[in-house]
Design a protein around this motif. Structure first.
Motif, PDB file in Angstrom:
ATOM      1  N   PRO A 168       0.847  -1.212   0.000  1.00  0.00           N
ATOM      2  CA  PRO A 168       0.000   0.000   0.000  1.00  0.00           C
ATOM      3  C   PRO A 168       0.878   1.256   0.000  1.00  0.00           C
ATOM      4  CG  PRO A 168      -0.661  -1.554   1.738  1.00  0.00           C
ATOM      5  CD  PRO A 168       0.700  -1.964   1.260  1.00  0.00           C
ATOM      6  N   ARG A 169       0.972   1.939  -1.128  1.00  0.00           N
ATOM      7  CA  ARG A 169       1.840   3.126  -1.195  1.00  0.00           C
ATOM      8  C   ARG A 169       1.225   4.226  -2.045  1.00  0.00           C
ATOM      9  NH1 ARG A 169       7.369   1.158  -4.120  1.00  0.00           N
ATOM     10  NH2 ARG A 169       7.574   3.305  -4.866  1.00  0.00           N
ATOM     11  N   ARG A 170      -0.102   4.275  -2.105  1.00  0.00           N
ATOM     12  CA  ARG A 170      -0.736   5.355  -2.848  1.00  0.00           C
ATOM     13  C   ARG A 170      -0.538   6.686  -2.133  1.00  0.00           C
ATOM     14  NH1 ARG A 170      -6.291   3.596  -5.888  1.00  0.00           N
ATOM     15  NH2 ARG A 170      -5.448   1.766  -6.971  1.00  0.00           N
ATOM     16  N   ALA A 171      -0.457   7.729  -2.909  1.00  0.00           N
ATOM     17  CA  ALA A 171      -0.272   9.077  -2.373  1.00  0.00           C
ATOM     18  C   ALA A 171      -1.470   9.934  -2.755  1.00  0.00           C
ATOM     19  CB  ALA A 171       1.013   9.690  -2.924  1.00  0.00           C
ATOM     20  N   ALA A 172      -1.746  10.950  -1.951  1.00  0.00           N
ATOM     21  CA  ALA A 172      -2.855  11.868  -2.212  1.00  0.00           C
ATOM     22  C   ALA A 172      -2.379  13.293  -1.997  1.00  0.00           C
ATOM     23  CB  ALA A 172      -4.047  11.550  -1.300  1.00  0.00           C
ATOM     24  N   THR A 173      -3.025  14.226  -2.685  1.00  0.00           N
ATOM     25  CA  THR A 173      -2.619  15.622  -2.573  1.00  0.00           C
ATOM     26  C   THR A 173      -3.830  16.536  -2.645  1.00  0.00           C
ATOM     27  OG1 THR A 173      -1.122  17.317  -3.468  1.00  0.00           O
ATOM     28  CG2 THR A 173      -2.282  15.947  -5.061  1.00  0.00           C
ATOM     29  N   ASP A 174      -3.659  17.748  -2.153  1.00  0.00           N
ATOM     30  CA  ASP A 174      -4.595  18.840  -2.385  1.00  0.00           C
ATOM     31  C   ASP A 174      -3.756  20.070  -2.685  1.00  0.00           C
ATOM     32  OD1 ASP A 174      -6.970  20.142  -2.725  1.00  0.00           O
ATOM     33  OD2 ASP A 174      -7.401  20.408  -0.592  1.00  0.00           O
ATOM     34  N   VAL A 175      -4.339  21.028  -3.414  1.00  0.00           N
ATOM     35  CA  VAL A 175      -3.582  22.175  -3.900  1.00  0.00           C
ATOM     36  C   VAL A 175      -4.344  23.469  -3.620  1.00  0.00           C
ATOM     37  CG1 VAL A 175      -2.600  23.294  -5.944  1.00  0.00           C
ATOM     38  CG2 VAL A 175      -2.496  20.793  -5.719  1.00  0.00           C
ATOM     39  N   LEU A 176      -3.616  24.479  -3.149  1.00  0.00           N
ATOM     40  CA  LEU A 176      -4.123  25.850  -3.082  1.00  0.00           C
ATOM     41  C   LEU A 176      -3.563  26.595  -4.289  1.00  0.00           C
ATOM     42  CD1 LEU A 176      -3.858  27.078   0.630  1.00  0.00           C
ATOM     43  CD2 LEU A 176      -5.932  26.642  -0.687  1.00  0.00           C
ATOM     44  N   PRO A 177      -4.327  26.738  -5.363  1.00  0.00           N
ATOM     45  CA  PRO A 177      -3.765  27.335  -6.585  1.00  0.00           C
ATOM     46  C   PRO A 177      -3.222  28.742  -6.395  1.00  0.00           C
ATOM     47  CG  PRO A 177      -5.834  26.216  -7.065  1.00  0.00           C
ATOM     48  CD  PRO A 177      -5.702  26.243  -5.572  1.00  0.00           C
ATOM     49  N   GLU A 178      -3.903  29.581  -5.600  1.00  0.00           N
ATOM     50  CA  GLU A 178      -3.464  30.960  -5.433  1.00  0.00           C
ATOM     51  C   GLU A 178      -2.069  31.038  -4.819  1.00  0.00           C
ATOM     52  OE1 GLU A 178      -6.159  29.683  -4.138  1.00  0.00           O
ATOM     53  OE2 GLU A 178      -7.807  30.481  -5.364  1.00  0.00           O
ATOM     54  N   ALA A 179      -1.795  30.159  -3.870  1.00  0.00           N
ATOM     55  CA  ALA A 179      -0.487  30.146  -3.202  1.00  0.00           C
ATOM     56  C   ALA A 179       0.478  29.170  -3.871  1.00  0.00           C
ATOM     57  CB  ALA A 179      -0.654  29.778  -1.734  1.00  0.00           C
ATOM     58  N   ARG A 180      -0.017  28.373  -4.826  1.00  0.00           N
ATOM     59  CA  ARG A 180       0.762  27.315  -5.471  1.00  0.00           C
ATOM     60  C   ARG A 180       1.363  26.385  -4.422  1.00  0.00           C
ATOM     61  NH1 ARG A 180       1.248  28.263 -10.969  1.00  0.00           N
ATOM     62  NH2 ARG A 180       2.788  26.571 -11.137  1.00  0.00           N
ATOM     63  N   LEU A 181       0.552  26.074  -3.425  1.00  0.00           N
ATOM     64  CA  LEU A 181       0.974  25.220  -2.317  1.00  0.00           C
ATOM     65  C   LEU A 181       0.257  23.884  -2.415  1.00  0.00           C
ATOM     66  CD1 LEU A 181       2.725  25.314   0.301  1.00  0.00           C
ATOM     67  CD2 LEU A 181       0.622  25.938   1.518  1.00  0.00           C
ATOM     68  N   ALA A 182       1.003  22.796  -2.290  1.00  0.00           N
ATOM     69  CA  ALA A 182       0.437  21.452  -2.334  1.00  0.00           C
ATOM     70  C   ALA A 182       0.701  20.748  -1.015  1.00  0.00           C
ATOM     71  CB  ALA A 182       1.039  20.643  -3.487  1.00  0.00           C
ATOM     72  N   ALA A 183      -0.307  20.046  -0.511  1.00  0.00           N
ATOM     73  CA  ALA A 183      -0.161  19.169   0.651  1.00  0.00           C
ATOM     74  C   ALA A 183      -0.173  17.736   0.144  1.00  0.00           C
ATOM     75  CB  ALA A 183      -1.296  19.404   1.641  1.00  0.00           C
ATOM     76  N   ALA A 184       0.691  16.896   0.706  1.00  0.00           N
ATOM     77  CA  ALA A 184       0.808  15.516   0.236  1.00  0.00           C
ATOM     78  C   ALA A 184       0.855  14.559   1.417  1.00  0.00           C
ATOM     79  CB  ALA A 184       2.060  15.343  -0.629  1.00  0.00           C
ATOM     80  N   VAL A 185       0.158  13.417   1.282  1.00  0.00           N
ATOM     81  CA  VAL A 185       0.208  12.350   2.270  1.00  0.00           C
ATOM     82  C   VAL A 185       0.408  11.024   1.540  1.00  0.00           C
ATOM     83  CG1 VAL A 185      -1.178  13.522   4.023  1.00  0.00           C
ATOM     84  CG2 VAL A 185      -2.319  12.131   2.284  1.00  0.00           C
ATOM     85  N   TYR A 186       0.846  10.009   2.302  1.00  0.00           N
ATOM     86  CA  TYR A 186       1.184   8.701   1.746  1.00  0.00           C
ATOM     87  C   TYR A 186       0.508   7.627   2.592  1.00  0.00           C
ATOM     88  CZ  TYR A 186       4.574  11.716  -0.500  1.00  0.00           C
ATOM     89  OH  TYR A 186       5.151  12.743  -1.210  1.00  0.00           O
ATOM     90  N   GLU A 187       0.053   6.578   1.967  1.00  0.00           N
ATOM     91  CA  GLU A 187      -0.954   5.686   2.525  1.00  0.00           C
ATOM     92  C   GLU A 187      -0.652   5.128   3.913  1.00  0.00           C
ATOM     93  OE1 GLU A 187      -4.073   2.431   0.694  1.00  0.00           O
ATOM     94  OE2 GLU A 187      -2.139   2.730  -0.280  1.00  0.00           O
ATOM     95  N   LEU A 188       0.560   4.705   4.188  1.00  0.00           N
ATOM     96  CA  LEU A 188       0.871   4.092   5.479  1.00  0.00           C
ATOM     97  C   LEU A 188       1.711   4.986   6.378  1.00  0.00           C
ATOM     98  CD1 LEU A 188       1.688   0.398   4.444  1.00  0.00           C
ATOM     99  CD2 LEU A 188      -0.417   1.279   5.455  1.00  0.00           C
ATOM    100  N   SER A 189       1.871   6.241   6.010  1.00  0.00           N
ATOM    101  CA  SER A 189       2.737   7.156   6.755  1.00  0.00           C
ATOM    102  C   SER A 189       1.922   8.262   7.418  1.00  0.00           C
ATOM    103  CB  SER A 189       3.777   7.776   5.820  1.00  0.00           C
ATOM    104  OG  SER A 189       4.520   8.790   6.484  1.00  0.00           O
ATOM    105  N   SER A 190       2.366   8.686   8.593  1.00  0.00           N
ATOM    106  CA  SER A 190       1.732   9.808   9.291  1.00  0.00           C
ATOM    107  C   SER A 190       2.412  11.126   8.965  1.00  0.00           C
ATOM    108  CB  SER A 190       1.763   9.576  10.808  1.00  0.00           C
ATOM    109  OG  SER A 190       3.101   9.477  11.268  1.00  0.00           O
TER     110      SER A 190
END
Length: 296
Positions: free
Chosen positions: A133-155
């Motif tokens: 299990p190593r899927r990753a997910a992200t969300d983006v704030l376009p105005e700030a060009r900031l991305a948050a990223a998480v990984y399936e088994l990691s905190s």
């Protein structure tokens, strides 16, 4: 795909069931509205594009050598951020541990024709051990060009500044929640094949980080769940098989709040409302719209 208004009333249907004919959709898993385009991600890495009025456009694909995962996000007018695999990168296969050079996301043009650059370094957990299990997910704030990223088994939560030609790692934040469970040992592919009972035990002892959402300009919600013992007893997906949780964190990393969630978080809108599934019982499905309020 059914479009609803803010009061939950159906107002439009886009596409129809099927696999091959233009405009057909097969097991849609996620939707992104980008400008006047609607991207519908389906199983087996299929993507269909429609106009907002429901007219089918095409089925774009990433260039050869790239594998697509669910979770498109808008970056700017001409670019998207997509979880993906690059076969040419070292350690790109989930059959082996990740490397320092392995990346999890691609910045691509809106037609998915060109990969501009890749970013997202797998946390140390994945570089030191072998986990399927190593899927990753992200969300983006376009105005700030900031991305948050998480990984399936990691905190670990990662924050990136997405420039024109590269993604720069800004901060790593270790998320804390009393319900979070690190995997007790490697979860290799051969174990899943040769000793499925043991592999299932490890899954029951681990937490699964599924999504991440900006809930304000300076706040992020990381959403994870734990499997209940009945997870492997019930057939098909059922929300009763998991316990949903969340961690609310400031992007500075100085503040966190563990949360018990009322259900699985499906997405958010531009006003930072979260859409949470409260019931998935057939003919009684219920989705609630929530706003995060912080009282410190």
């Amino acid at each position: 795909m059914v479009v609803y208004d803010s009061l939950g009333r159906p107002v439009q249907v886009i596409g129809r069931p099927g696999t091959e004919a233009p405009g057909t959709l097969y097991r849609a898993v996620q939707v992104l509205v980008h400008g006047e385009l609607v991207y519908v991600q389906q199983e087996y890495s299929r993507v269909s594009r429609f106009t907002k009025t429901g007219r089918f456009i095409d089925r774009p694909q990433l260039p050869e050598g790239y594998g697509l995962n669910a979770g498109f996000r808008s970056l700017d007018e001409g670019h998207l951020v997509v979880p993906s695999v690059a076969m040419s990168e070292p350690c790109s296969s989930w059959l082996e541990p990740a490397c320092e050079e392995t990346r999890a996301f691609s910045v691509v043009d809106t037609g998915l024709n060109q990969v501009v650059y890749r970013f997202g370094v797998y946390p140390q957990l994945y570089q030191e051990g072998n986990y399927v299990p190593r899927r990753a997910a992200t969300d983006v704030l376009p105005e700030a060009r900031l991305a948050a990223a998480v990984y399936e088994l990691s905190s670990e939560l990662q924050l990136y500044f997405l420039g024109e030609r590269e993604g720069r790692l800004v901060r790593r934040i270790v998320l804390r929640h009393p319900a979070w469970r690190d995997p007790p040992e490697d979860m290799r592919a051969e174990l899943a094949v040769n000793d499925r009972a043991r592999f299932n035990e490890l899954m029951l002892q681990s937490s699964f980080m599924k999504r991440v959402f900006f809930v304000a300009d300076t706040l992020v919600l990381a959403h994870f769940f734990n499997l209940k013992p009945l997870y492997f007893e019930l057939q098909g997906w059922d929300d009763r098989k998991v316990m949903p949780y969340g961690v609310l964190a400031s992007i500075s990393g100085r503040w966190q709040q563990p949360l018990d969630m009322p259900g699985l978080v499906l997405g958010r809108d531009e006003a930072f409302h979260l859409y949470i599934r409260l019931s998935d019982e057939p003919d009684r499905r219920l989705i609630g719209r929530f706003r995060v309020e912080v009282r410190r």
